[in-house]
Design a protein around this motif. Structure first.
Motif, mmCIF file in Angstrom:
data_model
loop_
_atom_site.group_PDB
_atom_site.id
_atom_site.type_symbol
_atom_site.label_atom_id
_atom_site.label_comp_id
_atom_site.label_asym_id
_atom_site.label_seq_id
_atom_site.Cartn_x
_atom_site.Cartn_y
_atom_site.Cartn_z
ATOM 1 N N PHE A 184 5.246 10.571 1.448
ATOM 2 C CA PHE A 184 4.047 11.029 0.745
ATOM 3 C C PHE A 184 2.893 11.175 1.732
ATOM 4 O O PHE A 184 2.749 10.374 2.660
ATOM 5 C CB PHE A 184 3.643 10.030 -0.353
ATOM 6 N N ARG A 185 2.084 12.188 1.504
ATOM 7 C CA ARG A 185 0.866 12.368 2.307
ATOM 8 C C ARG A 185 -0.090 13.267 1.536
ATOM 9 O O ARG A 185 0.311 14.314 1.027
ATOM 10 C CB ARG A 185 1.182 12.968 3.677
ATOM 11 N N GLU A 222 8.235 3.934 2.639
ATOM 12 C CA GLU A 222 8.634 2.534 2.689
ATOM 13 C C GLU A 222 10.115 2.417 3.005
ATOM 14 O O GLU A 222 10.962 2.967 2.301
ATOM 15 C CB GLU A 222 8.332 1.853 1.347
ATOM 16 N N TRP A 223 10.410 1.685 4.091
ATOM 17 C CA TRP A 223 11.800 1.405 4.449
ATOM 18 C C TRP A 223 11.816 0.139 5.309
ATOM 19 O O TRP A 223 10.974 -0.012 6.199
ATOM 20 C CB TRP A 223 12.425 2.585 5.202
ATOM 21 N N ALA A 231 3.816 8.835 13.116
ATOM 22 C CA ALA A 231 3.804 9.707 11.945
ATOM 23 C C ALA A 231 4.170 8.972 10.666
ATOM 24 O O ALA A 231 3.696 9.333 9.580
ATOM 25 C CB ALA A 231 4.751 10.889 12.156
ATOM 26 N N ILE A 232 5.008 7.929 10.750
ATOM 27 C CA ILE A 232 5.412 7.207 9.539
ATOM 28 C C ILE A 232 4.517 5.991 9.286
ATOM 29 O O ILE A 232 4.867 5.120 8.491
ATOM 30 C CB ILE A 232 6.901 6.795 9.581
ATOM 31 N N GLY A 233 3.362 5.960 9.970
ATOM 32 C CA GLY A 233 2.357 4.967 9.613
ATOM 33 C C GLY A 233 2.220 3.793 10.542
ATOM 34 O O GLY A 233 1.517 2.826 10.214
ATOM 35 N N ILE A 272 0.835 -1.201 0.000
ATOM 36 C CA ILE A 272 0.000 0.000 0.000
ATOM 37 C C ILE A 272 0.874 1.256 0.000
ATOM 38 O O ILE A 272 0.623 2.206 -0.748
ATOM 39 C CB ILE A 272 -0.939 0.003 1.224
ATOM 40 N N SER A 273 1.922 1.251 0.834
ATOM 41 C CA SER A 273 2.808 2.412 0.917
ATOM 42 C C SER A 273 3.504 2.668 -0.414
ATOM 43 O O SER A 273 3.715 3.818 -0.817
ATOM 44 C CB SER A 273 3.847 2.217 2.023
#
Length: 586
Positions: free
Chosen positions: A207-208, A264-265, A290-292, A30-31
């Motif tokens: 991205f946001r 994504e990481w 914050a990063i999901g 998804i990311s």
């Protein structure tokens, strides 16, 4: 029997690990789509993916719980078998870059299997001590280090070109010049020199909503400053919309009032560690969220709270502000969080239910908070030492929220609670701060209400006591028990009457249906406290008097009906390189 127990334990550990691997794979899929959505300007698909990803963790955990329950079956020593499974699971994840997320996933399954209250050292992966935080200092894979060989414009151009977006730039050279001019001015003002030892730019792009963000850090000797290039994609191509260079500016980008990034990481802890080097005031809980990864953010907050309790001695007390009719709100002054428990009964004129309140908090969780709504995290079955509660507070909680709060021995058990970052209640801020700060907050309050409206949110209760001021000076909404979607409201003008006595009556003399809202009545309850200078209210009415008209609200509804996603920028309008509209957007 021992061999059978070991085999079952391994199968349990393998099942949880497989569930976690599936969750991560779907999360990353998804990311990964966020980049394509940005390049193709597929904003509705981006919004749909944001909603899908929010609920992914919970869905996968419950699927895993079902599979594990089948493996446990009628096992008499469920805890003993679980301890064996925990050991196997720890060995399975020892070399994973996302180990901290795997631990959270295991504990999420565990707490549902055993309906844990408080902390259960017997079966959970528990550690409240210090942990290493990878910063990626030697990770050439995570970021690239650049040095300036020519001028700053050339450096910025190389950063932009390295992203290799599958979309055209509207004016890359012009963007590079604008960014370079602001960067050089910052360096001269802040570091008295244009010298920069290196610029570390993260390889993964954030991205946001409708924005992409290139994030890095400037280094000179032992100094570090953030550098963020927000990119927007219009019909004429991509443009750099701003340049953020201070901790305050970038902190707002990662605010607890914003939706979560797509990035994504493979090692999220490493990514959070890099961000921590830019934002030392941000907690790891906030950065993971914050990063999901809000579930791991909850875990980090949970651990931080219990670690804090072990190293402090102040008590939970009532939170500052006007007591609510729906929530009992308290805080630990030394810990920057408020705790909100739904009361058992609501006094008139509140006409709602516990389930309705919880649905509204769920709506906020799933909705774009556009920088104007505080992120609320939901916890169940917490347990604290009784002596950490102010006696008057505990008595009030047991009286008002006995269905959610109980005392067992020396423990206070809270069945259900929301936590939010603490902010300064707006009604108190207006009274206690200087006239200049109060006026700025008052005007931003009006802007907040308008931002929420454009995001299809109507707060319901517009009292100043339901809003607060962040440390950045932004006004945010935090009381959601009357919140509704703007599209569900019917904004009306109070009808005229030929009967003067009816118009002057204290009773409503015309028909009112559920969902009816009369903006002409707003000044009655939006008016500031009496000890706030009248000039501030007059200034508010001058700038935001359109809020008191039905036409304003109906106009916003008509714009929403067109289906276009609104634009919201997570930085002040004056920081933008160009101003194409009066609205702020992301």
């Amino acid at each position: 029997m021992e061999s059978e127990d070991l085999d079952t334990a391994r199968r349990i550990a393998d099942t949880i690990h497989a569930g976690f691997v599936d969750y991560v794979a779907e999360f990353n899929l998804i990311s990964r789509r966020a980049r394509s959505h940005f390049e193709k300007r597929e904003w509705p698909l981006q919004e749909a993916d944001a909603s899908e990803r929010l609920n992914l963790h919970t869905e996968r955990v419950w699927q895993t719980v079902s599979l594990v329950e089948d493996l446990l079956g009628g096992t008499p020593d469920r805890r003993g078998k679980w301890r064996l499974a925990r050991g196997h699971f720890k060995r399975r994840i020892a070399e994973r870059g996302d180990m901290v997320l795997a631990e959270t996933y295991f504990n999420s399954v565990t707490r549902r299997i055993f309906t844990t209250i408080g902390v259960d050292n017997d079966v959970e992966l528990r550690w409240f001590g210090a942990t290493s935080v990878p910063r990626g200092e030697a990770s050439a894979e995570m970021f690239t280090s650049l040095t300036r060989t020519r001028d700053s414009a050339a450096l910025i151009a190389s950063i932009l070109e390295s992203c290799e977006f599958d979309a055209k730039w509207a004016d890359l050279e012009g963007d590079a010049r604008r960014v370079a001019a602001r960067l050089d001015s910052f360096l001269l003002d802040t570091w008295d020199s244009l010298d920069v030892d290196s610029v570390d730019m993260l390889r993964p792009v954030f991205f946001r909503n409708k924005g992409a963000y290139l994030i890095g850090r400037l280094r000179q000797l032992n100094r570090i400053a953030p550098i963020v290039l927000p990119i927007i994609h219009g019909e004429d191509g991509m443009r750099v919309d701003s340049l953020l260079l201070t901790e305050l500016q970038v902190s707002r980008l990662f605010s607890f009032t914003r939706s979560y990034f797509f990035v994504e990481w493979p090692n999220p802890a490493e990514l959070a560690g890099f961000l921590k080097s830019l934002l030392p005031m941000k907690s790891l809980a906030e950065l993971h969220t914050a990063i999901g990864f809000p579930q791991h953010g909850k875990t980090s907050l949970y651990r931080s709270l219990y670690r804090h309790l072990e190293n402090s001695n102040d008590k939970f007390v009532l939170a500052r502000g006007t007591p609510g009719m729906v929530m009992s709100v308290f805080t630990l002054v030394s810990f920057n969080v408020v705790f909100k428990i739904i009361k058992d009964h609501f006094d008139p004129p509140k006409n709602t239910t516990r389930d309705a309140v919880m649905r509204r908090y769920k709506l906020v969780y799933n909705h774009d908070r556009v920088g104007r709504m505080v992120d609320a995290q939901e916890f169940e079955n917490l347990s604290f030492d009784r002596d950490r509660f102010d006696p008057a507070l505990l008595e009030q909680l047991l009286t008002e929220a006995g269905g959610s709060v109980s005392v067992t021995g020396n423990q206070v058990v809270i069945r259900h609670v929301y936590t939010e970052r603490q902010v300064y209640p707006l009604n108190l801020y207006l009274r206690e701060m200087s006239a200049d700060k109060a006026e700025a907050a008052a005007l931003d309050w009006g802007a907040a209400i308008k931002d929420l409206a454009v995001a299809n949110v109507f707060p319901g209760d517009l009292f100043t006591k339901n809003f607060g001021v962040t440390r950045h000076g932004s006004v945010v909404f935090y009381d959601y028990d009357e919140l509704t979607l703007l599209e569900e409201c019917r904004f009306r003008t109070i009808p005229d009457s030929d009967d003067h006595e009816l118009e002057m009556s204290s009773q409503v003399w015309f028909a009112v249906e559920p969902g009816d809202v009369f903006p002409e009545q707003f000044p009655t309850f939006m008016r500031f406290p009496r000890d706030v200078p009248d000039s501030i209210w007059e200034r508010f009415c001058e700038v935001h008097g359109d809020l008191f008209t039905a036409n304003y609200w109906v106009g916003v509804q008509e714009e929403l009906a067109h289906g276009d996603l609104p634009d919201f920028y997570p930085y002040p309008q004056h920081l933008r390189f160009r101003r194409r509209s009066t609205k702020a957007a992301e």
